[in-house]
Design a protein around this motif. Structure first.
Motif, PDB file in Angstrom:
ATOM      1  N   GLU A 109     -26.140 -41.950  12.065  1.00 35.52           N
ATOM      2  CA  GLU A 109     -25.630 -40.589  12.278  1.00 35.52           C
ATOM      3  C   GLU A 109     -25.514 -39.805  10.970  1.00 35.52           C
ATOM      4  O   GLU A 109     -25.639 -38.582  10.971  1.00 35.52           O
ATOM      5  CB  GLU A 109     -24.270 -40.626  12.969  1.00 35.52           C
TER       6      GLU A 109
ATOM      7  N   HIS B 126     -31.254 -62.941  23.362  1.00 34.33           N
ATOM      8  CA  HIS B 126     -30.075 -63.314  22.564  1.00 34.33           C
ATOM      9  C   HIS B 126     -29.437 -64.629  23.054  1.00 34.33           C
ATOM     10  O   HIS B 126     -28.608 -65.209  22.382  1.00 34.33           O
ATOM     11  CB  HIS B 126     -28.996 -62.224  22.646  1.00 34.33           C
TER      12      HIS B 126
ATOM     13  N   ASP C  10     -31.252 -55.641  15.507  1.00 35.79           N
ATOM     14  CA  ASP C  10     -32.223 -54.990  14.611  1.00 35.79           C
ATOM     15  C   ASP C  10     -31.873 -53.525  14.375  1.00 35.79           C
ATOM     16  O   ASP C  10     -31.892 -53.041  13.231  1.00 35.79           O
ATOM     17  CB  ASP C  10     -33.664 -55.135  15.131  1.00 35.79           C
TER      18      ASP C  10
ATOM     19  N   THR D 121     -28.933 -52.108  14.667  1.00 33.21           N
ATOM     20  CA  THR D 121     -27.682 -52.037  13.913  1.00 33.21           C
ATOM     21  C   THR D 121     -27.902 -52.445  12.457  1.00 33.21           C
ATOM     22  O   THR D 121     -27.279 -51.881  11.545  1.00 33.21           O
ATOM     23  CB  THR D 121     -26.613 -52.923  14.585  1.00 33.21           C
TER      24      THR D 121
HETATM   25  C1  LIG Z   1     -21.469 -45.489  14.948  1.00 35.46           C
HETATM   26  C2  LIG Z   1     -22.045 -45.877  16.271  1.00 35.46           C
HETATM   27  N1  LIG Z   1     -23.185 -45.286  16.674  1.00 35.46           N
HETATM   28  C3  LIG Z   1     -23.737 -45.616  17.865  1.00 35.46           C
HETATM   29  C4  LIG Z   1     -23.139 -46.542  18.670  1.00 35.46           C
HETATM   30  C5  LIG Z   1     -23.751 -46.886  20.015  1.00 35.46           C
HETATM   31  N2  LIG Z   1     -24.410 -48.200  19.932  1.00 35.46           N
HETATM   32  C6  LIG Z   1     -23.777 -49.317  20.290  1.00 35.46           C
HETATM   33  S1  LIG Z   1     -24.672 -50.674  19.950  1.00 35.46           S
HETATM   34  C7  LIG Z   1     -25.950 -49.795  19.350  1.00 35.46           C
HETATM   35  C8  LIG Z   1     -27.196 -50.428  18.811  1.00 35.46           C
HETATM   36  C9  LIG Z   1     -27.648 -51.620  19.547  1.00 35.46           C
HETATM   37  O1  LIG Z   1     -28.936 -51.968  19.141  1.00 35.46           O
HETATM   38  P1  LIG Z   1     -29.252 -53.330  18.420  1.00 35.46           P
HETATM   39  O2  LIG Z   1     -28.405 -53.514  17.219  1.00 35.46           O
HETATM   40  O3  LIG Z   1     -30.716 -53.413  18.206  1.00 35.46           O
HETATM   41  O4  LIG Z   1     -28.777 -54.433  19.482  1.00 35.46           O
HETATM   42  P2  LIG Z   1     -29.273 -54.650  20.997  1.00 35.46           P
HETATM   43  O5  LIG Z   1     -28.401 -53.841  21.874  1.00 35.46           O
HETATM   44  O6  LIG Z   1     -30.716 -54.263  21.054  1.00 35.46           O
HETATM   45  O7  LIG Z   1     -29.067 -56.111  21.240  1.00 35.46           O
HETATM   46  C10 LIG Z   1     -25.659 -48.447  19.427  1.00 35.46           C
HETATM   47  C11 LIG Z   1     -26.580 -47.419  19.022  1.00 35.46           C
HETATM   48  C12 LIG Z   1     -21.927 -47.121  18.204  1.00 35.46           C
HETATM   49  N3  LIG Z   1     -21.244 -47.992  18.929  1.00 35.46           N
HETATM   50  N4  LIG Z   1     -21.426 -46.780  17.017  1.00 35.46           N
END
Ligand SMILES: Cc1ncc(C[n+]2csc(CCOP(=O)(O)OP(=O)(O)O)c2C)c(N)n1
Length: 581
Positions: A55, A349, A415, A417
């Motif tokens: 962000e 996972h 990935d 995150t």
């Molecule tokens: C600061 C912030 N931005 C956005 C989010 C919304 N959000 C939660 S988890 C996530 C990312 C998940 O992606 P990844 O790390 O690839 O894990 P996956 O869900 O694919 O296992 C996002 C964007 C959040 N919780 N906090």
């Protein structure tokens, strides 16, 4: 020509608002409930739209686009604004060239968030104006209004929605796109370079701007007194307005849509029209505190809950309205069994978390689908604070307890995150001679928020192919020497990789790679249990796959749910689970 109307969700309406009001650049990082704004904006070819890695970057891109002279939109969920807060506060000083609207989506009731913060306070703290729509029509219209205010008063504007506004649909009348030519960019060091000498002057400007915005807030038609019967009046805003109209259809209402700065004189005028005032707002007593500070007696959070969402029944009950029956069926009225979230069948996972629970590790985690690894039977995640935090937490534990004390501990992160805010944590481990292990669960997508692309997927928001960040090389380049990449469906290989990494006296990374089950992996077959071989040890149930259940004589696999990943087969000691060929 007949007016064109469509039923749009708040998020779709915001996207339409961006289109109609001449937005040229839109940027965001996904986050429920705001994600669909950019996913809808991307359909308008007139708007350049992109996913940013986080962000803060999205916000800074928006700053650049606005300073260049283009009308600009940036969107994020409530905790996203924490990440973007640094540029937000100073952009308030810098001001804009092209209009800049920040869409902030709060999440009362935490449908999909780790906290319930009320971001209206950001507008007040950063001294920028704020608009709060109460339906999709206003969501659309307020984008244009916010951009007009932004340009008129030289300020970014916060458009604050909540989950109920973002995700509910109401009728919206559509208009054509108004074209705005990009204004000229002019160097202006005193305005754009915030050194203390310049910022001191800009702070004075902001105080003047706030007074002008205050006067605007008094006059704008979006802050309106709706006359009614009786001597009890209600002050409300956003979605709470809809509940008020349902419970008190005839009462005098002061509907506020510009809630920063608050229209003080209008509030005083309203208070002189009625005897008692209720303030109906979700979450914090934001308006209530401001109104009480004017010396006006109101009733608000003494009656209304400060946590969770409101609805009309809660509002009626709180104010002792007997016999109120909502037209809307509420979730508490229908007795449906709870359906706790789980990792999907075939989720990449699962193999990692199965190992974690068998190896009895401490796992410092993060936010994503993998947070669900904390649930039984896996019980494989033990902290989750904010995006990126797991890596810092692991390092902090490592420094507090030493290598011996953290030999069975690791950080886990997805990935998206990792790209968002994990890289700097890993750099910190390397720099400060930590010995932590970081596991990156790379499913090649931002799965949690609905499968958005990010810089390590090789695709842009528009679906175009782009350069793909290689996570292995990235970790190497920041000084991690011990990195392995393993197949997410190879349970044994994951265990060996974890053992090796945890044995090392240096930072290590294990990349567990396997496509998200919601990406087409080309399911070819399914797994089946041979009852004659099954010894009912139920080890396969410990992988926590929704496709496997306990049968009378053996475990059973639902062929329709099975995603052909084979994790259950690899944990079966009797080879009783076989792939159907
Ligand atoms: C600061 C912030 N931005 C956005 C989010 C919304 N959000 C939660 S988890 C996530 C990312 C998940 O992606 P990844 O790390 O690839 O894990 P996956 O869900 O694919 O296992 C996002 C964007 C959040 N919780 N906090």
């Amino acid at each position: 020509m007949a007016e064109k109307k469509e039923i749009l969700s708040g998020n779709e309406a915001i996207a339409r608002g961006a289109y109609e009001s001449g937005v040229t650049v839109a940027t965001a990082y996904p986050g429920t409930p705001s994600t669909e704004i950019l996913e809808n904006i991307v359909q308008y070819n007139e708007i350049y739209a992109e996913w940013a890695p986080n962000e803060k970057v999205a916000f800074e891109v928006a700053c650049g686009s606005s300073l260049a002279g283009a009308r600009t939109l940036v969107a994020m969920k409530q905790v996203g604004l924490n990440v973007a807060a640094d540029p937000l506060f100073t952009m308030s000083y810098v001001g804009v060239n092209g209009g800049l609207v920040i869409i902030n989506a709060d999440d009362p009731d935490m449908h999909s968030s780790q906290n319930e913060q009320d971001n209206r306070y950001y507008a007040k703290a950063a001294k920028i104006p704020m608009l709060e729509p109460s339906d999709s029509q206003e969501s659309k219209d307020f984008v244009g209004l916010a951009l007009d205010i932004s340009e008129e008063f030289d300020t970014p504007v916060l458009l604050r929605v909540t989950t109920r506004i973002s995700h509910s649909s109401t009728a919206v009348s559509l208009k054509e796109r108004k074209s705005y030519s990009i204004k000229k960019y002019k160097q202006n060091v005193a305005k754009h370079v915030m050194i203390p000498a310049h910022a001191k002057k800009r702070h004075v400007f902001i105080e003047e701007r706030t007074k002008k915005l205050q006067a605007y807030s008094e006059k704008t038609p979006i802050n309106v007194i709706e006359e009614g019967k009786g001597d009890t009046g209600i002050i409300t805003s956003g979605i709470a307005y809809q509940y008020v109209k349902e419970v008190f259809p005839d009462a005098p209402v002061l509907k506020l849509a510009m809630t920063c700065p608050m229209p003080v004189k209008l509030i005083e005028k309203f208070s002189n029209m009625v005897k008692n005032i209720y303030v109906v707002e979700e979450l914090e007593p934001y308006m209530e505190t401001e109104i009480k500070a004017l010396g006006i007696k109101v009733t608000g959070k003494e009656k209304l809950p400060i946590t969770g969402e409101l609805n009309s029944s809660i509002v009626a009950k709180s104010f002792g309205i007997d016999g109120f029956k909502s037209d809307v069926t509420l979730k508490e009225d229908i007795k449906i069994p709870a359906r706790p979230p789980v990792l999907c069948p075939g989720c990449p996972h699962r193999g990692f978390f199965y190992n974690v629970s068998r190896m009895k590790l401490n796992v410092f985690g993060d936010i994503g689908c993998y947070t669900l690894g904390m649930l039984p039977p896996l019980n494989g995640l033990h902290t989750c604070i904010c995006m990126g935090s797991g890596i810092g937490v692991a390092h902090g534990m490592n420094k507090a307890l030493g290598r011996e004390g953290t030999k069975k501990s690791l950080a886990v992160i997805g990935d998206s995150t990792f790209i968002h805010s994990g890289i700097t944590g890993l750099i910190n481990i390397v720099y400060n001679k930590g010995t932590s292990t970081v596991v990156i669960l790379d499913n090649s997508i931002t799965a949690m928020t609905g499968r958005q692309d990010h810089p390590a997927t090789g695709k842009t928001l528009k679906g175009e192919t782009t350069k793909k960040i290689d996570l292995f090389s990235l970790c190497k380049s920041i000084g991690v020497d011990d990195i392995v990449s393993v197949d997410a469906f190879d349970v044994k290989a994951i265990r060996n990789a974890l053992k090796n990494a945890l044995d090392k006296e240096e930072p290590s990374v294990v990349i567990v790679k396997g496509l998200c089950t919601l990406i087409d992996r080309g399911k070819k077959s399914f797994y089946k249990v041979s009852p004659e071989k099954c010894v009912k040890c139920w080890l396969c149930l410990r992988v926590g796959c929704p496709a496997i259940s306990k049968g009378e004589n053996s475990s059973c696999i639902d062929a329709l749910l099975c995603r052909d990943c084979g994790v259950c087969a690899s944990v079966c000691p009797k080879e009783a689970i076989q792939r159907e060929t």
